[in-house]
Every structure is written in C-alpha cells, then in structure tokens.
Design a protein around this motif. Sequence first.
Motif, PDB file in Angstrom:
ATOM      1  N   LEU A   1      -2.253  -9.009   4.374  1.00 57.29           N
ATOM      2  CA  LEU A   1      -2.529  -9.023   5.808  1.00 57.29           C
ATOM      3  C   LEU A   1      -3.747  -8.186   6.176  1.00 57.29           C
ATOM      4  CD1 LEU A   1       1.098  -8.649   7.212  1.00 57.29           C
ATOM      5  CD2 LEU A   1      -0.234 -10.731   6.856  1.00 57.29           C
ATOM      6  N   TYR A   2      -4.301  -7.469   5.248  1.00 60.06           N
ATOM      7  CA  TYR A   2      -5.446  -6.613   5.557  1.00 60.06           C
ATOM      8  C   TYR A   2      -6.725  -7.422   5.562  1.00 60.06           C
ATOM      9  CZ  TYR A   2      -8.877  -2.892   5.270  1.00 60.06           C
ATOM     10  OH  TYR A   2      -9.948  -2.061   5.513  1.00 60.06           O
ATOM     11  N   SER A   3      -7.413  -7.379   6.696  1.00 61.04           N
ATOM     12  CA  SER A   3      -8.682  -8.086   6.844  1.00 61.04           C
ATOM     13  C   SER A   3      -9.609  -7.218   7.681  1.00 61.04           C
ATOM     14  CB  SER A   3      -8.447  -9.429   7.513  1.00 61.04           C
ATOM     15  OG  SER A   3      -9.678 -10.102   7.645  1.00 61.04           O
ATOM     16  N   PRO A   4     -10.468  -6.451   7.033  1.00 59.17           N
ATOM     17  CA  PRO A   4     -11.340  -5.534   7.806  1.00 59.17           C
ATOM     18  C   PRO A   4     -12.372  -6.331   8.609  1.00 59.17           C
ATOM     19  CG  PRO A   4     -11.971  -5.546   5.498  1.00 59.17           C
ATOM     20  CD  PRO A   4     -10.727  -6.359   5.606  1.00 59.17           C
TER      21      PRO A   4
ATOM     22  N   TYR B   1       0.841  -1.194   0.000  1.00 59.05           N
ATOM     23  CA  TYR B   1       0.000   0.000   0.000  1.00 59.05           C
ATOM     24  C   TYR B   1       0.875   1.242   0.000  1.00 59.05           C
ATOM     25  CZ  TYR B   1      -4.041  -2.868   1.348  1.00 59.05           C
ATOM     26  OH  TYR B   1      -5.052  -3.791   1.388  1.00 59.05           O
ATOM     27  N   THR B   2       0.302   2.340  -0.397  1.00 57.45           N
ATOM     28  CA  THR B   2       0.993   3.621  -0.269  1.00 57.45           C
ATOM     29  C   THR B   2       1.086   3.938   1.221  1.00 57.45           C
ATOM     30  OG1 THR B   2      -1.049   4.901  -0.337  1.00 57.45           O
ATOM     31  CG2 THR B   2       0.030   4.430  -2.465  1.00 57.45           C
ATOM     32  N   PRO B   3       1.989   4.814   1.634  1.00 53.38           N
ATOM     33  CA  PRO B   3       2.095   5.127   3.063  1.00 53.38           C
ATOM     34  C   PRO B   3       0.779   5.620   3.685  1.00 53.38           C
ATOM     35  CG  PRO B   3       4.039   5.908   1.939  1.00 53.38           C
ATOM     36  CD  PRO B   3       3.086   5.426   0.871  1.00 53.38           C
ATOM     37  N   ALA B   4       0.033   6.446   2.971  1.00 49.72           N
ATOM     38  CA  ALA B   4      -1.237   6.948   3.503  1.00 49.72           C
ATOM     39  C   ALA B   4      -2.241   5.801   3.656  1.00 49.72           C
ATOM     40  CB  ALA B   4      -1.794   8.028   2.595  1.00 49.72           C
ATOM     41  N   GLU B   5      -2.309   4.923   2.655  1.00 50.04           N
ATOM     42  CA  GLU B   5      -3.218   3.774   2.711  1.00 50.04           C
ATOM     43  C   GLU B   5      -2.816   2.817   3.840  1.00 50.04           C
ATOM     44  OE1 GLU B   5      -5.323   1.578  -1.026  1.00 50.04           O
ATOM     45  OE2 GLU B   5      -3.213   2.108  -1.260  1.00 50.04           O
TER      46      GLU B   5
ATOM     47  N   GLY C   1      -3.657  -0.013   8.621  1.00 51.76           N
ATOM     48  CA  GLY C   1      -2.916  -0.643   9.715  1.00 51.76           C
ATOM     49  C   GLY C   1      -1.893  -1.667   9.272  1.00 51.76           C
ATOM     50  N   THR C   2      -1.660  -1.787   7.982  1.00 56.71           N
ATOM     51  CA  THR C   2      -0.656  -2.720   7.481  1.00 56.71           C
ATOM     52  C   THR C   2      -0.134  -2.216   6.148  1.00 56.71           C
ATOM     53  OG1 THR C   2      -0.172  -4.999   6.850  1.00 56.71           O
ATOM     54  CG2 THR C   2      -2.381  -4.202   6.361  1.00 56.71           C
ATOM     55  N   LEU C   3       1.082  -2.583   5.849  1.00 53.87           N
ATOM     56  CA  LEU C   3       1.689  -2.210   4.577  1.00 53.87           C
ATOM     57  C   LEU C   3       1.372  -3.228   3.494  1.00 53.87           C
ATOM     58  CD1 LEU C   3       3.652  -0.184   3.213  1.00 53.87           C
ATOM     59  CD2 LEU C   3       5.519  -1.647   3.941  1.00 53.87           C
ATOM     60  N   PHE C   4       1.016  -4.455   3.910  1.00 55.70           N
ATOM     61  CA  PHE C   4       0.839  -5.550   2.965  1.00 55.70           C
ATOM     62  C   PHE C   4      -0.639  -5.876   2.756  1.00 55.70           C
ATOM     63  CE2 PHE C   4       4.848  -6.096   5.209  1.00 55.70           C
ATOM     64  CZ  PHE C   4       5.730  -6.043   4.136  1.00 55.70           C
TER      65      PHE C   4
END
Length: 69
Positions: free
Chosen positions: A63-66, A48-52, A57-60
Amino acid sequence: MTTPEKTPEQEVKVAAADAPPVAHTSGFYPPLRLAQAYVPPQRYGRTYTPAEALEKGTLFPELYSPYPY
C-alpha cells in the motif's frame, strides 16, 4: 381572556409543521445507491516495522506509494 405566549421552541415546531414536504422524500425520484465499497482480499504477508510504518503511513508495503516530488 389572553392566549398564552409560545416559547421559541414551540414556534419552531409550528413552523416546521407548516413547511411543505421536501421533494426528494415525496416519491418523485427513485431510490439511488450513492456508493458501494469494494475491498479486494489482501493476503497478510510482509509488514514494516512499527517505526517504518509510522514513517510511511502504512503497515503494508503493497500500500505504500510515495508522492513524486
């Protein structure tokens, strides 16, 4: 002849020396493995971009699971 008074620190040391040994250090129980970490290898791919990343809560993305609302 008088005996010198003990300071509170000396009294605590004496009390700790008179205490019975703790059961788990006396050899009654076998040594246990409490936990073992397993971290699978992760390929460094799209990020992800730094803002995203701050928002999610993660760069990858893997690993993102809302949380479902």
